[in-house]
Enzyme design. Structure first.
Site, mmCIF file in Angstrom:
data_model
loop_
_atom_site.group_PDB
_atom_site.id
_atom_site.type_symbol
_atom_site.label_atom_id
_atom_site.label_comp_id
_atom_site.label_asym_id
_atom_site.label_seq_id
_atom_site.Cartn_x
_atom_site.Cartn_y
_atom_site.Cartn_z
ATOM 1 C CG LEU A 127 -1.795 1.240 1.426
ATOM 2 C CD1 LEU A 127 -2.772 1.398 0.271
ATOM 3 C CD2 LEU A 127 -2.549 1.149 2.750
ATOM 4 N N GLY A 133 2.378 7.946 1.912
ATOM 5 C CA GLY A 133 2.323 7.168 3.138
ATOM 6 C C GLY A 133 0.939 7.243 3.738
ATOM 7 N NE ARG A 273 23.637 -0.599 38.291
ATOM 8 C CZ ARG A 273 24.573 0.037 38.997
ATOM 9 N NH1 ARG A 273 24.836 -0.337 40.238
ATOM 10 N NH2 ARG A 273 25.233 1.044 38.451
ATOM 11 C CD GLU A 375 -0.786 -2.909 10.177
ATOM 12 O OE1 GLU A 375 -2.033 -2.916 10.182
ATOM 13 O OE2 GLU A 375 -0.113 -3.942 10.279
#
Length: 393
Positions: A127, A133, A273, A375
């Site tokens: 697409l 875009g 940590r 998407e």
């Protein structure tokens, strides 16, 4: 309601075991080498991951309308270990199989679906273009019908699963004419791999998703039979918009996997940590951020599976498509932005180690950003949500 069932959770365990055993031990090396582990695709097919929504006649699970939530669970669990393998499944089903399964003729389904569902082949979805875009309607790819064949010229960009050694086909949108109102007529056409004039460009050098297969595509006089038209002529744009509605929920599930991993990593690391002789978790500046990650993960997961549930309810005729579209946009927007935030927080909590590739937070930090883009960008989601509220966006 949309609470996951025990069957969903049992299925989650199966996919998690697969991801931990088959992906986790190798992911750092594959990522460093930008290696696509094609051998995993058939294994994912054996688990049934590509056929959760496919009819039994094509080798699927026969859960049409009910398998989508299972697919989201699978994508989330793969994405928890590696986002690139999660998108391989998401694109393989949502962008590869679904258009053919939903809009294809019986002959097209019989030709392409069995191998795609079995994980013996992958399909791409063309697409996006280099200059089109979010404005997908500005497509410059053309297809002209000549002597019973579509002659395609143009280019596509950022196409997932399009250049693997098992890619069998790519479905592309192209302008096939002009409508009476002067707007372009856009149709969808199936282009088999190996078609003369169809060129798969070299793989991109990407910020993240190094393991995923992504290429640009060019078409120079590529000819395919007229029968390769997917669905009705001029309906290609509508078909792909519908495909993206489902894809947004699936991308949200991928983002949930990212959030979940960051929650797990920061919870463990903040306890292990030591700074000034104490675990860094004793500092509210750290523990409060981990708490925020827990909230974001829970919210993203709830929105995502609510949208998946609404999609299945719509398939059963119990909910409207408008509800699905709105829920999909909301889930995609929130979950993907939460994923980006979670990786930033995770990297900060890890400090200097978070900047080192030996620690997974660095890879997830690189991988997360594309979730806000692919998407449908965050901006597009906000526009869709606003329109769903009746605003003139």
């Amino acid at each position: 309601m949309f609470e996951l069932s025990q069957d969903h959770e049992d299925f989650r365990g199966v996919v998690r075991d697969f991801a931990e055993q088959e992906i986790a031990p190798h992911v750092e090396q594959w990522d460093a080498e930008s290696h696509f582990p094609v051998h995993l695709v058939p294994k994912m097919g054996e688990l049934g991951l590509f056929g959760l929504e496919a009819p039994e006649e094509f080798g699927g699970a026969g859960m049409e309308g009910e398998g989508f939530t299972y697919l989201c669970v699978a994508i989330e669990e793969l994405g928890r270990v590696d986002q690139a393998m999660g998108i391989t499944l998401e694109a393989g089903v949502g962008l590869g199989i679904n258009p053919i399964q939903t809009y294809g003729s019986q002959e097209q389904k019989e030709r392409w679906l069995p191998d795609l569902v079995a994980g013996k082949a992958l399909a791409g979805f063309g697409l996006t273009e280099p200059e089109a875009g979010s404005d997908a309607g500005a497509s410059r790819t053309r297809a002209v019908l000549e002597d019973g064949e579509w002659v395609i010229n143009g280019a596509k960009a950022f196409i997932t699963n399009s250049g693997t050694e098992i890619t069998s086909v790519v479905t592309v949108t192209a302008k096939t004419g002009e409508l009476e109102n002067g707007r372009p007529e856009i149709s969808a056409i199936i282009v088999p791999n190996g078609t003369e004039g169809f060129v798969v460009e070299p793989p991109y050098r990407k910020l993240g998703w190094h393991i995923s297969d992504t290429h640009g595509l060019t078409f120079e006089g590529a000819r395919v039979p007229e029968a390769n038209l997917l669905g009705e002529r001029g309906h290609g744009f509508k078909q792909f918009l519908k495909t993206l509605d489902d894809g947004r929920i699936a991308i949200a599930a991928l983002a949930v996997g990212c959030c979940q991993r960051m929650l797990e990593e920061t919870t463990r690391y903040s306890q292990e940590r030591l700074a000034f002789g104490k675990p860094i978790a004793v500092n509210q500046g750290v523990s409060f951020q981990v708490a925020d990650l827990a909230v974001m993960t829970e919210a993203a997961r709830t929105l995502t599976y609510k949208a998946a549930w609404l999609k299945e309810q719509h398939a059963a005729g119990k909910r409207s498509m408008a509800e699905v579209k709105q829920a999909a946009a909301i889930a995609k927007l929130y979950a993907t932005e939460a994923a980006v935030t979670s990786t930033r927080i995770g990297t900060q909590i890890f400090g200097g180690n978070g900047f080192m590739e030996e620690y997974p937070v660095a890879r997830f930090y690189r991988d997360a950003k594309i979730l806000e883009i692919g998407e449908g960008t965050s901006e597009v989601q906000r526009m869709l949500i606003a329109r769903g509220l009746g605003l003139p966006a």
